[in-house]
Design a protein around this motif. Structure first.
Motif, mmCIF file in Angstrom:
data_model
loop_
_atom_site.group_PDB
_atom_site.id
_atom_site.type_symbol
_atom_site.label_atom_id
_atom_site.label_comp_id
_atom_site.label_asym_id
_atom_site.label_seq_id
_atom_site.Cartn_x
_atom_site.Cartn_y
_atom_site.Cartn_z
ATOM 1 N N VAL A 83 9.173 -9.725 3.035
ATOM 2 C CA VAL A 83 10.268 -9.169 2.240
ATOM 3 C C VAL A 83 9.821 -7.811 1.700
ATOM 4 O O VAL A 83 8.764 -7.705 1.079
ATOM 5 C CB VAL A 83 10.635 -10.096 1.065
ATOM 6 N N ASP A 84 10.621 -6.797 1.964
ATOM 7 C CA ASP A 84 10.292 -5.447 1.490
ATOM 8 C C ASP A 84 11.380 -5.006 0.527
ATOM 9 O O ASP A 84 12.293 -4.268 0.872
ATOM 10 C CB ASP A 84 10.188 -4.475 2.661
ATOM 11 N N ARG A 85 11.272 -5.488 -0.705
ATOM 12 C CA ARG A 85 12.312 -5.162 -1.685
ATOM 13 C C ARG A 85 12.054 -3.798 -2.305
ATOM 14 O O ARG A 85 11.009 -3.174 -2.094
ATOM 15 C CB ARG A 85 12.395 -6.234 -2.763
ATOM 16 N N GLN A 86 13.017 -3.364 -3.108
ATOM 17 C CA GLN A 86 12.904 -2.048 -3.729
ATOM 18 C C GLN A 86 11.726 -2.032 -4.691
ATOM 19 O O GLN A 86 11.600 -2.887 -5.563
ATOM 20 C CB GLN A 86 14.202 -1.697 -4.471
ATOM 21 N N SER A 87 10.874 -1.059 -4.512
ATOM 22 C CA SER A 87 9.680 -0.945 -5.349
ATOM 23 C C SER A 87 9.351 0.529 -5.524
ATOM 24 O O SER A 87 10.212 1.397 -5.345
ATOM 25 C CB SER A 87 8.522 -1.721 -4.712
ATOM 26 N N ALA A 88 8.117 0.829 -5.877
ATOM 27 C CA ALA A 88 7.743 2.204 -6.220
ATOM 28 C C ALA A 88 8.045 3.176 -5.079
ATOM 29 O O ALA A 88 8.533 4.285 -5.310
ATOM 30 C CB ALA A 88 6.267 2.264 -6.587
ATOM 31 N N TYR A 89 7.752 2.775 -3.858
ATOM 32 C CA TYR A 89 7.971 3.671 -2.712
ATOM 33 C C TYR A 89 9.440 4.073 -2.613
ATOM 34 O O TYR A 89 9.761 5.260 -2.478
ATOM 35 C CB TYR A 89 7.525 2.979 -1.430
ATOM 36 N N GLU A 90 10.323 3.070 -2.680
ATOM 37 C CA GLU A 90 11.758 3.358 -2.580
ATOM 38 C C GLU A 90 12.250 4.151 -3.783
ATOM 39 O O GLU A 90 13.049 5.090 -3.635
ATOM 40 C CB GLU A 90 12.546 2.059 -2.442
ATOM 41 N N ASP A 91 11.780 3.765 -4.987
ATOM 42 C CA ASP A 91 12.230 4.457 -6.200
ATOM 43 C C ASP A 91 11.763 5.910 -6.219
ATOM 44 O O ASP A 91 12.536 6.818 -6.558
ATOM 45 C CB ASP A 91 11.703 3.728 -7.447
ATOM 46 N N ILE A 92 10.506 6.118 -5.849
ATOM 47 C CA ILE A 92 9.981 7.488 -5.827
ATOM 48 C C ILE A 92 10.650 8.291 -4.733
ATOM 49 O O ILE A 92 10.989 9.469 -4.924
ATOM 50 C CB ILE A 92 8.451 7.465 -5.658
ATOM 51 N N LEU A 115 0.816 -1.216 0.000
ATOM 52 C CA LEU A 115 0.000 0.000 0.000
ATOM 53 C C LEU A 115 0.847 1.263 0.000
ATOM 54 O O LEU A 115 0.435 2.284 -0.562
ATOM 55 C CB LEU A 115 -0.940 0.001 1.207
ATOM 56 N N LYS A 116 2.019 1.225 0.612
ATOM 57 C CA LYS A 116 2.847 2.435 0.601
ATOM 58 C C LYS A 116 3.368 2.718 -0.808
ATOM 59 O O LYS A 116 3.591 3.874 -1.169
ATOM 60 C CB LYS A 116 3.989 2.334 1.612
ATOM 61 N N ASP A 117 3.521 1.667 -1.621
ATOM 62 C CA ASP A 117 3.878 1.870 -3.026
ATOM 63 C C ASP A 117 2.753 2.590 -3.760
ATOM 64 O O ASP A 117 2.990 3.546 -4.505
ATOM 65 C CB ASP A 117 4.148 0.519 -3.716
ATOM 66 N N LEU A 118 1.533 2.111 -3.538
ATOM 67 C CA LEU A 118 0.385 2.711 -4.221
ATOM 68 C C LEU A 118 0.175 4.149 -3.778
ATOM 69 O O LEU A 118 -0.068 5.039 -4.603
ATOM 70 C CB LEU A 118 -0.866 1.873 -3.957
ATOM 71 N N LYS A 119 0.278 4.408 -2.485
ATOM 72 C CA LYS A 119 0.089 5.774 -1.976
ATOM 73 C C LYS A 119 1.177 6.704 -2.502
ATOM 74 O O LYS A 119 0.900 7.860 -2.859
ATOM 75 C CB LYS A 119 0.075 5.758 -0.458
#
Length: 518
Positions: A415-424, A155-159
């Motif tokens: 597992v919390d891999r690199q995704s939209a939240y980290e990239d943004i 959800l943090k990726d989506l937000k």
């Protein structure tokens, strides 16, 4: 008890055995009845028989007592009497069934997780109750994320993606269409209750591989999967998300198989009304569609609820195998519910079904199953057979031991891999650094310009001072020379004047020289 390719479910009003053919179990079913009338026992009996037939099962355990399936039943006089009544003395055995325990929150079993991208914008829109315009914006968000290789996992990726699109919406309008700020706000607001109810735990990795539910053991027995929903039941939105995602995932992953001799898997959704309460029409239509289509994948779905009226008519029409336990009718609305339940059965001329439903005892049910020819039977007043496993919660130690042996520990650690939240976040940090660098550069340029102006003024000032000093020196020198010349010339003029006119002439000559000098 399993008899060949049929589930022996109990004895009817005439003492005849009532069977549910395995080949008809993918036509879905309903187990209904008031609290305490035996719904859970019926569900457990069916799960035991499916497992014996090599059919994997998924059960929702909302009270905790389904877990007793992993322990052998307790012998008692009542059980012995029932065993003899049903004529199963030779076949019956008190025994446990190996189970794998699951829990969306990871407390009562292995966690179950799904990714936001796997849920998809369409299904997520239905769950969030978005309008058509808002769903269109959510589709744009997913498309932008996909085009920019920004993974939407939790959800943090989506937000983060919603905020990112909001900040750059003017850049995307021409390529993707209009992105209204109001729609972005509406999507964010719709996510809040999902997040508050534990959706932030459900969305993540490692994502559940649905095939891990479709397993048999070394003896060919179907694996029994139990979802510990004792906590989940208090978060109905997340429960509905999970159930809908599961059906959709099964439909997407499993190939078409048509009618089989036995189902590939059977699901029991307890407290099914939570899936439909306050659900928008589009969501109910989606569930109805999924229930219709999942049959061709060899999957059977049984909804377990207190009242058949809890299930929308479009879904209820797909549930061909019915077990109706007692309904208590004291109010006009409850009487209406009884009539509705009766109308879903083929009438048995031997009794009044409406009266029977109200007077059924615990462990009794009005039953109608599809025959092997696909025709539903008339309603039978049936005493449901007894389970072989424990009719209560299992020992926590046994449950823990099974969890340690089931081979599903790969899901235990998030597992919390690199995704939209980290990239943004990284991009925002970079943009902030670039902004600060740009501001520093502009400030340095302004400082340099200011310094240059100050230096230019200083140089101009110094030049003027040098010019004044130079003029002063020249003036002083000229003054000295002038005075000396004046003295000499004045003296000459004075001598000349004196010779010509005496002292008066000399004075006149000197004054004349002073005038000329000026």
């Amino acid at each position: 008890m399993l008899e060949g390719n049929r589930l022996y479910m109990g004895l009817d009003e005439n003492g005849e055995r009532v069977y549910l053919p395995l080949s008809m179990c993918s036509r879905h079913g309903l187990i209904a009845g008031a609290t305490g009338t035996g719904k859970t026992i019926t569900m457990k009996i069916m799960a035991e028989d499916f497992s014996e037939a090599g059919v994997p099962v998924f059960l929702c355990d909302v009270k905790g007592d389904v877990s007793g399936i992993c322990q052998k039943g307790d012998q008692s006089d009542n059980m012995e009497e029932r065993i003899d009544r049903f004529g199963i003395r030779d076949e019956f055995e008190y025994k446990p069934f190996f189970a794998t325990f699951w829990d969306l929150y990871g407390q009562g079993g292995h966690p179950i997780r799904a990714t936001v991208s796997d849920m998809g914008p369409e299904l997520l829109s239905r769950i969030l109750g978005l309008t058509e315009v808002q769903e269109g914006v959510l589709n744009i968000i997913f498309k932008i994320a996909d085009d920019n290789n920004l993974l939407l996992i939790d959800l943090k990726d989506l937000k983060s993606m919603i905020n990112y699109v909001g900040e750059h919406k003017d850049e995307y309008t021409l390529e993707y269409g209009n992105i209204a700020t109001q729609s972005l706000g509406a999507i964010t607001r719709a996510l809040i209750p999902i997040e508050n109810q534990g959706g932030d735990v459900f969305f993540g990795e490692p994502m559940m591989d649905i095939m891990d539910w479709i397993r048999v053991d070394a003896n060919g027995k179907g694996m029994i999967n139990i979802l510990d929903a004792t906590s989940l039941i208090h978060t109905p939105k997340v429960y509905a998300i999970f159930l809908l995602w599961m059906i959709a995932e099964l439909y997407e992953v499993l190939p078409e198989v048509g009618d089989l001799e036995k189902p590939r898997m059977v699901f029991f959704f307890d407290e099914a009304h939570l899936l439909f309460n306050d659900a928008p029409k589009v969501l109910i239509e989606k569930i109805e569609q999924m229930v219709k289509l999942i049959r061709s994948k060899g999957v059977g779905v049984f909804f377990v609820t207190q009242n058949p009226g809890d299930i929308p008519n479009g879904v209820l029409a797909q549930l061909n195998n019915k077990v109706q336990h007692a309904l208590r009718a004291y109010t006009p609305s409850e009487l209406k519910a009884v009539k509705a339940a009766v109308n879903s059965f083929r009438e048995n001329p031997a009794f009044d079904s409406e009266e029977v439903i109200k007077e059924l005892g615990t462990g009794e049910a009005l039953v109608s199953f599809l025959g092997e020819d696909g025709i539903p039977s008339i309603a039978h007043r049936t005493k449901i057979i007894c389970p072989q496993s424990k009719m209560a919660q299992c020992d926590p130690a046994i449950k823990a031991a099974m969890r340690a042996q089931d081979g599903m520990s790969k899901y235990d650690l998030a597992v919390d891999r690199q995704s939209a939240y980290e990239d943004i976040s990284a991009q925002l940090i970079q943009e902030e650094q670039e902004r600060l660098q740009q501001e520093a550069l502009v400030a340095q340029i302004k400082e340099d310009e200011k310094r240059q102006k100050e230096l230019a003024k200083q140089a101009e000032k110094e030049a003027k001072e040098r010019e004044r000093a130079k003029n002063s020196v020249i003036g002083s020198a000229l003054g000295t020379v002038g005075r000396e010349v004046g003295k000499t010339v004045g003296g000459k003029f004075g001598s000349f004047g004196k010779k010509v006119g005496g002292n008066a002439g000399a004075s006149l000559a000197r004054n004349l020289f002073k005038m000329l000098k000026k």
